[in-house]
Scaffold this motif. Structure first.
Motif, mmCIF file in Angstrom:
data_model
loop_
_atom_site.group_PDB
_atom_site.id
_atom_site.type_symbol
_atom_site.label_atom_id
_atom_site.label_comp_id
_atom_site.label_asym_id
_atom_site.label_seq_id
_atom_site.Cartn_x
_atom_site.Cartn_y
_atom_site.Cartn_z
ATOM 1 N N PRO A 118 0.836 -1.205 0.000
ATOM 2 C CA PRO A 118 0.000 0.000 0.000
ATOM 3 C C PRO A 118 0.872 1.258 0.000
ATOM 4 O O PRO A 118 2.016 1.249 0.480
ATOM 5 C CB PRO A 118 -0.788 -0.108 1.313
ATOM 6 C CG PRO A 118 -0.688 -1.547 1.716
ATOM 7 C CD PRO A 118 0.627 -2.026 1.208
ATOM 8 N N VAL A 119 0.337 2.351 -0.527
ATOM 9 C CA VAL A 119 1.103 3.585 -0.652
ATOM 10 C C VAL A 119 1.597 4.097 0.695
ATOM 11 O O VAL A 119 2.687 4.675 0.779
ATOM 12 C CB VAL A 119 0.270 4.662 -1.390
ATOM 13 C CG1 VAL A 119 0.849 6.054 -1.165
ATOM 14 C CG2 VAL A 119 0.224 4.353 -2.883
ATOM 15 N N TYR A 120 0.819 3.892 1.776
ATOM 16 C CA TYR A 120 1.281 4.436 3.055
ATOM 17 C C TYR A 120 2.640 3.858 3.438
ATOM 18 O O TYR A 120 3.418 4.506 4.157
ATOM 19 C CB TYR A 120 0.237 4.203 4.157
ATOM 20 C CG TYR A 120 0.173 2.803 4.722
ATOM 21 C CD1 TYR A 120 1.041 2.399 5.743
ATOM 22 C CD2 TYR A 120 -0.767 1.876 4.260
ATOM 23 C CE1 TYR A 120 0.979 1.112 6.269
ATOM 24 C CE2 TYR A 120 -0.826 0.599 4.779
ATOM 25 C CZ TYR A 120 0.046 0.216 5.781
ATOM 26 O OH TYR A 120 -0.005 -1.055 6.303
ATOM 27 N N ARG A 121 2.970 2.657 2.941
ATOM 28 C CA ARG A 121 4.284 2.065 3.205
ATOM 29 C C ARG A 121 5.400 2.844 2.510
ATOM 30 O O ARG A 121 6.556 2.800 2.935
ATOM 31 C CB ARG A 121 4.317 0.615 2.722
ATOM 32 C CG ARG A 121 3.459 -0.345 3.522
ATOM 33 C CD ARG A 121 4.040 -0.555 4.900
ATOM 34 N NE ARG A 121 3.350 -1.613 5.639
ATOM 35 C CZ ARG A 121 3.537 -1.843 6.922
ATOM 36 N NH1 ARG A 121 4.404 -1.108 7.602
ATOM 37 N NH2 ARG A 121 2.873 -2.805 7.529
ATOM 38 N N LEU A 122 5.066 3.562 1.457
ATOM 39 C CA LEU A 122 6.052 4.316 0.687
ATOM 40 C C LEU A 122 6.267 5.717 1.219
ATOM 41 O O LEU A 122 7.243 6.382 0.837
ATOM 42 C CB LEU A 122 5.616 4.407 -0.785
ATOM 43 C CG LEU A 122 5.287 3.096 -1.494
ATOM 44 C CD1 LEU A 122 4.808 3.384 -2.911
ATOM 45 C CD2 LEU A 122 6.508 2.183 -1.512
ATOM 46 N N VAL A 123 5.359 6.203 2.057
ATOM 47 C CA VAL A 123 5.429 7.602 2.504
ATOM 48 C C VAL A 123 5.597 7.716 4.010
ATOM 49 O O VAL A 123 5.279 8.752 4.598
ATOM 50 C CB VAL A 123 4.183 8.396 2.034
ATOM 51 C CG1 VAL A 123 4.172 8.514 0.526
ATOM 52 C CG2 VAL A 123 2.885 7.771 2.540
ATOM 53 N N GLY A 124 6.108 6.651 4.641
ATOM 54 C CA GLY A 124 6.413 6.749 6.063
ATOM 55 C C GLY A 124 5.909 5.604 6.912
ATOM 56 O O GLY A 124 6.254 5.520 8.090
ATOM 57 N N GLY A 125 5.060 4.737 6.344
ATOM 58 C CA GLY A 125 4.518 3.647 7.148
ATOM 59 C C GLY A 125 3.356 4.102 8.011
ATOM 60 O O GLY A 125 2.893 5.235 7.919
ATOM 61 N N HIS A 318 -3.984 7.139 3.035
ATOM 62 C CA HIS A 318 -2.607 6.640 3.016
ATOM 63 C C HIS A 318 -1.661 7.685 3.604
ATOM 64 O O HIS A 318 -0.780 7.359 4.420
ATOM 65 C CB HIS A 318 -2.181 6.294 1.595
ATOM 66 C CG HIS A 318 -2.810 5.053 1.047
ATOM 67 N ND1 HIS A 318 -2.247 3.806 1.196
ATOM 68 C CD2 HIS A 318 -3.960 4.870 0.352
ATOM 69 C CE1 HIS A 318 -3.015 2.901 0.603
ATOM 70 N NE2 HIS A 318 -4.063 3.521 0.084
ATOM 71 N N ALA A 319 -1.820 8.948 3.189
ATOM 72 C CA ALA A 319 -0.986 10.017 3.741
ATOM 73 C C ALA A 319 -1.275 10.218 5.223
ATOM 74 O O ALA A 319 -0.361 10.452 6.023
ATOM 75 C CB ALA A 319 -1.239 11.316 2.975
ATOM 76 N N THR A 323 1.210 10.275 8.778
ATOM 77 C CA THR A 323 1.455 11.624 9.302
ATOM 78 C C THR A 323 1.426 11.609 10.827
ATOM 79 O O THR A 323 0.360 11.424 11.429
ATOM 80 C CB THR A 323 0.390 12.598 8.768
ATOM 81 O OG1 THR A 323 0.437 12.615 7.335
ATOM 82 C CG2 THR A 323 0.628 14.011 9.292
ATOM 83 N N PRO A 324 2.559 11.829 11.486
ATOM 84 C CA PRO A 324 2.582 11.765 12.963
ATOM 85 C C PRO A 324 1.668 12.781 13.622
ATOM 86 O O PRO A 324 1.048 12.487 14.653
ATOM 87 C CB PRO A 324 4.054 12.034 13.308
ATOM 88 C CG PRO A 324 4.817 11.711 12.069
ATOM 89 C CD PRO A 324 3.905 12.052 10.927
#
Length: 395
Positions: A118-125, A318-319, A323-324
Motif C-alpha cells: 500500500p502507498v502508506y508504506r512508501l510515505v512513512g509507514g 494513506h498520507a 502523518t505523525p
C-alpha cells in the motif's frame, strides 16, 4: 526546459507510455482523474477534480503527459514533480496545482502496485491503526436551526462522531444582526441536538472581515467548537494571527495552497493552529509530507481537507496513516450516489467514524470505465454567495 531522461536505468515498472483522463458526473460535482500506464502494463490513478474547472485540469494533465511524463520512470517522483512545476512555469495556482497533485498520486499508485505494498508504506509507514474522519456536506436542506439539528442527528447516527458545517448562508464581509443571530442559533441547535461528545467544526469559507470574524468567534465559543475554518480571506493572511490571539477556538486553514512555497506565509505568520492541505491540491504525496513536516516544526496539527470523491478519501488516508501530527480527515462520502462507489472500485469504507488500514497494493482503487460512460460530467456550478446554496441546488 527540463526533459525526460530516457537513458537512465529504470525499475521493472517500465516507463510511462500513456496518460489519459476520465470524468464522472454527480449531483455534488464532477469528479476527474488522471490514469497513467507504463509499457510494462502497470496502471496508476490520481484525482484531478476541480470544483468548476474539470475540463481545464483534464486538458492540462494530458498536455503535461506529452511534455513531461511519456518515457519517464514512474519512480522518479521528485524529478517529475520538479519538471512539471518548473518546466511548465506553473508558479502555483489551482489548475496546475491540482494536475501536479493528481499525477503525483498516480505515480505513487504505480510504485505501490509494482512493489506489492500500500502507498502508506512508501510515505512513512503506519503511525496509527485507523484514521478518524469527520462528515461534511450533510446539511442539505433549509437554513433553519431545526433542519440542521435533524440532519446532524441523522449523520451522527450513521457513524460520524465529528461534523463540519457552514451556518452562514450566503453571507460575506459583515452579517446583518438577523443573519448573525440565525447563524449562531444554527450552531446552538446542532450542539444541543448531538450532545457534548460530538466534535463540531465551523466553516467560514474565507469570507469575513476581521471585526465580523471576531464577533462570530465570540458568539460560537460557548458551544465547544473544535475549530473555526478560514474566517478571513487569504488576502488578509497577516491578520489571522490577530484572530488566534483573541479566541480560545483553534483557527484552521490552508486548503487553497498548492505547494510548500504558497504555504510559506502561513507558517511565517503563524496564521493557524490546524493546517489543512488537500492531497489533490497541495502537490500530492511528495508535497503533503513536506507541508506536514513544516506544520510539526511550527507546533501545528494536520487535518487534511478533502471535498472530492471517495477516491481522494482513500488516497488521503494513506498520507494520513503516515502523518505523525494528524488530527482528523474530512469526507463527503456519505453525500454521494451509490454508483460513485461502483465507478471507483476499492475505496475504503467509513466505519464508526474511522477508515481502516489499507491492504491493497498502491492506492487500491480502480476506475470502472463503463460506469463513467453512464454518468458523464455535467459542468455544474455552486454559487456560495447566492441564497440557498446549502440546499445543493445546481446552478
Amino acid at each position: 526546459m527540463l526533459t525526460v531522461n530516457r537513458t537512465r536505468p529504470t525499475t521493472g515498472a517500465g516507463r510511462i507510455s500513456r496518460v489519459e483522463t476520465l470524468s464522472l458526473g454527480t449531483a455534488w460535482r464532477d469528479f476527474s482523474y488522471v490514469r497513467i500506464t507504463t509499457d510494462e502494463g502497470l496502471v496508476g490513478v490520481g484525482e484531478i477534480t476541480h470544483p468548476y474547472r474539470g475540463r481545464e485540469t483534464s486538458a492540462l494533465a494530458e498536455a503535461m503527459g506529452e511534455r513531461h511524463l511519456l518515457g519517464a520512470d514512474p519512480f522518479d517522483t521528485e524529478e517529475i514533480w520538479h519538471r512539471m512545476y518548473q518546466g511548465d512555469f506553473l508558479r502555483g495556482g489551482d489548475v496546475g496545482g491540482i494536475v501536479v497533485s493528481g499525477v503525483d498520486q498516480a505515480l505513487h499508485d504505480i510504485q505501490g502496485r509494482y512493489l506489492g505494498v500500500p502507498v502508506y508504506r512508501l510515505v512513512g509507514g503506519a503511525c496509527r491503526d485507523t484514521v478518524p474522519v469527520y462528515a461534511n456536506g450533510w446539511y442539505t436542506g433549509p437554513r433553519e436551526p431545526d433542519a440542521f439539528a435533524r440532519r446532524a442527528v441523522e449523520t451522527v447516527a450513521a457513524g460520524y462522531p465529528a461534523l463540519k458545517f457552514d451556518p452562514f448562508g450566503a453571507g460575506s464581509g459583515e452579517l446583518s444582526r438577523d443573519e448573525r443571530r440565525l447563524s449562531v442559533d444554527i450552531v446552538a441547535a446542532v450542539r444541543e441536538a448531538v450532545g457534548p461528545d460530538v466534535e463540531l467544526f465551523i466553516e467560514g469559507h474565507a469570507r469575513f472581515v476581521v471585526h465580523e470574524a471576531v464577533r462570530l468567534l465570540d458568539a460560537v465559543a460557548p458551544y465547544d467548537i473544535g475549530w473555526f475554518e478560514e474566517p478571513l480571506p487569504w488576502t488578509h493572511i497577516d491578520r489571522y494571527a490577530e484572530l488566534r490571539a483573541r479566541t480560545s477556538i483553534p483557527i484552521s486553514g490552508g486548503e487553497h495552497f498548492h505547494n510548500r512555497y504558497e504555504y510559506r506565509r502561513l507558517f511565517e505568520t503563524n496564521a493557524v493552529s490546524i493546517v489543512q492541505p488537500d492531497l489533490s491540491m497541495v502537490g500530492g504525496y511528495t508535497e503533503m509530507r513536506k507541508v506536514a513536516a513544516l506544520a510539526e516544526l511550527h507546533s501545528m496539527v494536520v487535518a487534511p481537507h478533502n471535498s472530492n470523491s471517495p477516491f481522494c478519501t482513500t488516497a488521503t488516508a494513506h498520507a494520513a496513516f503516515a502523518t505523525p501530527n494528524l488530527k482528523i480527515l474530512e469526507t463527503f462520502d456519505g453525500l454521494l450516489e451509490p454508483y460513485v462507489f461502483e465507478a471507483l472500485r476499492g475505496c475504503l469504507p467509513v466505519t464508526d467514524g474511522h477508515l481502516p488500514l489499507p491492504t491493497a497494493p498502491g492506492i487500491g482503487v480502480d476506475l470502472v470505465d463503463e460506469v463513467f460512460a453512464e454518468h458523464p460530467p455535467t459542468g455544474g456550478f455552486w454559487n456560495m454567495f447566492a441564497p440557498g446554496w446549502e440546499k445543493r441546488e445546481r446552478r
